[in-house]
Scaffold this motif. Structure first.
Motif, PDB file in Angstrom:
ATOM      1  N   CYS A  66       0.833  -1.203   0.000  1.00 14.47           N
ATOM      2  CA  CYS A  66       0.000   0.000   0.000  1.00 14.47           C
ATOM      3  C   CYS A  66       0.871   1.257   0.000  1.00 14.47           C
ATOM      4  CB  CYS A  66      -0.905  -0.010   1.222  1.00 14.47           C
ATOM      5  SG  CYS A  66      -2.038   1.389   1.211  1.00 14.47           S
ATOM      6  N   GLU A  68      -0.086   4.179   1.041  1.00 20.22           N
ATOM      7  CA  GLU A  68      -0.570   5.151   2.040  1.00 20.22           C
ATOM      8  C   GLU A  68       0.171   4.970   3.367  1.00 20.22           C
ATOM      9  OE1 GLU A  68      -3.221   7.490   0.986  1.00 20.22           O
ATOM     10  OE2 GLU A  68      -2.141   6.660  -0.709  1.00 20.22           O
ATOM     11  N   CYS A  70      -1.254   5.241   6.714  1.00 26.12           N
ATOM     12  CA  CYS A  70      -2.130   5.180   7.895  1.00 26.12           C
ATOM     13  C   CYS A  70      -1.327   4.492   9.009  1.00 26.12           C
ATOM     14  CB  CYS A  70      -3.389   4.376   7.601  1.00 26.12           C
ATOM     15  SG  CYS A  70      -4.181   4.842   6.051  1.00 26.12           S
ATOM     16  N   TYR A  72      -1.783   3.325  11.897  1.00 20.79           N
ATOM     17  CA  TYR A  72      -2.329   2.236  12.728  1.00 20.79           C
ATOM     18  C   TYR A  72      -2.328   0.907  11.984  1.00 20.79           C
ATOM     19  CZ  TYR A  72      -6.031   3.618   9.605  1.00 20.79           C
ATOM     20  OH  TYR A  72      -6.709   3.945   8.464  1.00 20.79           O
ATOM     21  N   CYS A  73      -1.957   0.944  10.700  1.00 23.88           N
ATOM     22  CA  CYS A  73      -2.171  -0.215   9.836  1.00 23.88           C
ATOM     23  C   CYS A  73      -0.828  -0.866   9.492  1.00 23.88           C
ATOM     24  CB  CYS A  73      -2.890   0.240   8.571  1.00 23.88           C
ATOM     25  SG  CYS A  73      -3.012  -1.043   7.318  1.00 23.88           S
ATOM     26  N   GLN A  75      -0.116  -2.560   7.117  1.00 19.15           N
ATOM     27  CA  GLN A  75       0.123  -2.628   5.672  1.00 19.15           C
ATOM     28  C   GLN A  75       0.612  -1.294   5.109  1.00 19.15           C
ATOM     29  OE1 GLN A  75      -3.061  -4.956   3.649  1.00 19.15           O
ATOM     30  NE2 GLN A  75      -4.085  -4.734   5.618  1.00 19.15           N
ATOM     31  N   ASN A  76       0.783  -0.312   5.981  1.00 16.54           N
ATOM     32  CA  ASN A  76       1.159   1.012   5.473  1.00 16.54           C
ATOM     33  C   ASN A  76       2.595   1.007   4.961  1.00 16.54           C
ATOM     34  OD1 ASN A  76       3.101   2.760   7.085  1.00 16.54           O
ATOM     35  ND2 ASN A  76       1.783   2.089   8.769  1.00 16.54           N
ATOM     36  N   SER A 114      -6.122  -3.822   0.336  1.00 14.66           N
ATOM     37  CA  SER A 114      -5.232  -2.738   0.738  1.00 14.66           C
ATOM     38  C   SER A 114      -5.079  -1.771  -0.440  1.00 14.66           C
ATOM     39  CB  SER A 114      -3.867  -3.318   1.122  1.00 14.66           C
ATOM     40  OG  SER A 114      -3.362  -4.081   0.044  1.00 14.66           O
ATOM     41  N   GLY A 115      -4.634  -0.566  -0.133  1.00 17.80           N
ATOM     42  CA  GLY A 115      -4.377   0.398  -1.215  1.00 17.80           C
ATOM     43  C   GLY A 115      -5.151   1.674  -1.041  1.00 17.80           C
TER      44      GLY A 115
HETATM   45  S1  SF4 Z   1      -4.242  -0.728   3.581  1.00 13.08           S
HETATM   46 FE1  SF4 Z   1      -5.804   0.865   3.882  1.00 13.08          FE
HETATM   47  S2  SF4 Z   1      -5.631   1.408   6.069  1.00 13.08           S
HETATM   48 FE2  SF4 Z   1      -3.739   0.298   5.501  1.00 13.08          FE
HETATM   49  S3  SF4 Z   1      -2.279   1.911   4.943  1.00 13.08           S
HETATM   50 FE3  SF4 Z   1      -3.296   1.264   3.057  1.00 13.08          FE
HETATM   51  S4  SF4 Z   1      -5.040   2.697   2.827  1.00 13.08           S
HETATM   52 FE4  SF4 Z   1      -4.332   2.858   4.939  1.00 13.08          FE
END
Ligand code: SF4
Length: 363
Positions: A66, A68, A70, A72-73, A75-76, A114-115
Motif C-alpha cells: 500500500c 498510504e 495510515c 495504525y495499519c 500494511q502502510n 489494501s491500497g
Molecule cells: S491498507 Fe488501507 S488502512 Fe492500511 S495503509 Fe493502506 S489505505 Fe491505509
C-alpha cells in the motif's frame, strides 16, 4: 437514581442524541455509572435489533503493497511489521472463503483490499466478482477498497454490493496525526459518493490512537450526520513496526462506554464491537452485546481474534441469538452440556457430555 438513564434511553428511542456534555460524561464516567449506562444503550438496541447478533467475517483479498501511511495499519508503506504481502487473490480463493463464511452462518462476508483506492479496471473486475458471489451465496457482501469516486460507487452499486466500508477512523482535527497521504475530507467524499448512488455505507472509528474524548464524540456525531447505517468500533491493536502506538487509554470500561455512546448517538445503526475487542474488552467482552449488535469472528486483517466457536459460545451464554445459520450452530454445539471443559491439570475433561447424555434420566 435511574431516571437520568431512562431519559437517555427514551431520547434515543426518539432519535435524539445526548448533548455534547452528556456525551463527554458518558465516555469519561463523570457521574455516569457503567451498568445503568449499558442498560440505557440496550433499550434502543433491543427496539431495533432484539437480542440478535450479526456476525461478520473479514477476508483480506489483497494484503500490504500500500502506498498510504495510515499509522495504525501494518500494511502502510512505512510499517516494518512482518506481514505477508500479496496482490489480489484468485477468484477461486475468494469463493472458497465466502463458502466458509456462508457455512459458518456469517451474516456478512467483508472483502478488504489494501491500497489507496481501486482503478476503474479493478472496480469493474470487483463488480463482476460481487455479482457471481451474490448469485451463489445467500449472505451479504461488503467491500473495503479505499477511496472511491462517483463512477466507481455507481459500478459497485449496480453490481449489487450490499455495503461499502470506509472508516472515518477519528475526528477531522485528529486525522493528520494518524495519516498524511490522504485526508479526512477524502474519506468523507467516499462516503458521500456511496450515498449518492444508493450504496449502503459502513464507517466507524478506531479508539486508542491518542484521541481525546471530544474527538470520539465528534466522530460519533459526524457518523450520525452522514446517516451511516453500520458503525464498526475498533480498538487499536498495537503492532510493532507501526507508527501509531497505543495511547494506553483503552480499559475495558472505556471500550464499553464508547460502544454505549455510539448506540445512543446512532440508535438505529448496526453497532459493531470490531477489531481488537478480545484484547481490550477481555473478561468484559460479553457486556459489549448490550450496546452492540454485531461482531467480527475469526480475526482481523493482520492479527488473530476469537474463532467462531468461542464467539458463538459467548453470544449464547450472554443470552443473545446468533443471526446466522441455525443448522451450523446446532452442529457446532451438538451434545454439549450446560458445562464443559473442566480439567484436572494434565487430564482429560472431567465433564464429558457423552456420559451426561447416557446417564440423563437415570436414577
Ligand atoms: S491498507 Fe488501507 S488502512 Fe492500511 S495503509 Fe493502506 S489505505 Fe491505509
Amino acid at each position: 437514581m435511574f431516571e437520568a438513564y431512562e431519559r437517555l434511553a427514551e431520547r434515543a428511542l426518539r432519535d435524539e442524541p445526548p448533548s455534547e456534555s452528556e456525551a463527554l460524561a458518558i465516555l469519561d464516567g463523570k457521574d455516569v455509572a457503567l451498568l445503568p449506562l449499558l442498560h440505557a444503550a440496550f433499550v434502543p438496541r433491543e427496539r431495533y435489533f432484539g437480542r440478535k447478533v450479526m456476525v461478520h467475517m473479514l477476508n483480506n483479498v489483497q494484503n500490504g503493497l500500500c502506498p498510504e501511511n495510515c499509522g495504525y495499519c501494518a500494511q502502510n508503506k512505512d510499517s516494518s511489521a512482518p506481514i505477508r504481502k500479496y496482490a489480489m487473490k484468485t477468484d477461486e480463493e475468494v469463493f472458497a472463503e465466502a463458502e466458509n463464511a456462508a457455512r459458518a452462518g456469517a451474516t456478512r462476508y467483508c472483502m478488504v483490499l489494501s491500497g489507496r483506492g481501486p482503478t476503474l479496471e479493478r472496480t469493474r473486475k470487483l463488480a463482476l466478482l460481487i455479482r457471481r458471489l451474490k448469485d451463489r451465496y445467500p449472505i451479504g457482501f461488503c467491500l473495503s477498497v479505499g477511496l472511491v469516486d462517483d463512477e466507481q460507487a455507481k459500478i459497485l452499486a449496480e453490481a449489487g454490493l450490499d455495503r461499502l466500508n470506509h472508516n472515518l477512523n477519528t475526528s477531522e482535527e485528529h486525522y493528520e496525526k494518524i495519516c498524511t497521504t490522504h485526508g479526512y475530507a477524502d474519506r468523507v467524499q467516499t462516503l458521500l459518493a456511496a450515498k449518492r448512488h444508493g450504496l449502503e455505507s459502513c464507517s466507524g472509528l478506531i479508539l486508542g490512537m491518542g484521541e481525546s474524548s471530544r474527538d470520539v464524540v465528534e466522530v460519533a456525531l459526524r457518523l450520525r450526520e452522514l446517516e451511516v447505517p453500520s458503525i464498526p468500533v475498533n480498538f487499536l491493536i498495537p503492532i510493532d513496526g507501526n507508527q501509531v502506538v497505543s495511547d494506553g487509554s483503552l480499559t475495558p470500561e472505556r471500550c464499553l462506554r464508547a460502544l454505549a455512546l455510539m448506540r445512543l448517538v446512532n440508535p438505529r445503526a448496526e453497532i459493531r464491537a470490531a477489531g481488537g475487542r478480545e484484547g481490550h474488552l477481555r473478561a468484559l467482552g460479553p457486556l459489549a452485546l448490550w450496546p452492540a449488535n454485531s461482531l467480527f469472528v475469526d480475526g482481523y486483517l493482520t492479527t488473530r481474534g476469537d474463532g467462531v466457536r468461542a464467539t458463538y459460545r459467548m453470544i449464547r451464554d450472554a443470552g443473545f441469538e446468533i443471526d446466522g445459520n441455525p443448522a451450523y450452530e446446532r452442529e457446532l454445539f451438538e451434545g454439549e452440556g450446560a458445562a464443559e471443559g473442566f480439567r484436572l491439570e494434565g487430564e482429560a475433561p472431567l465433564f464429558k457430555p457423552e456420559i451426561a447424555r447416557a446417564t440423563r434420566g437415570v436414577g
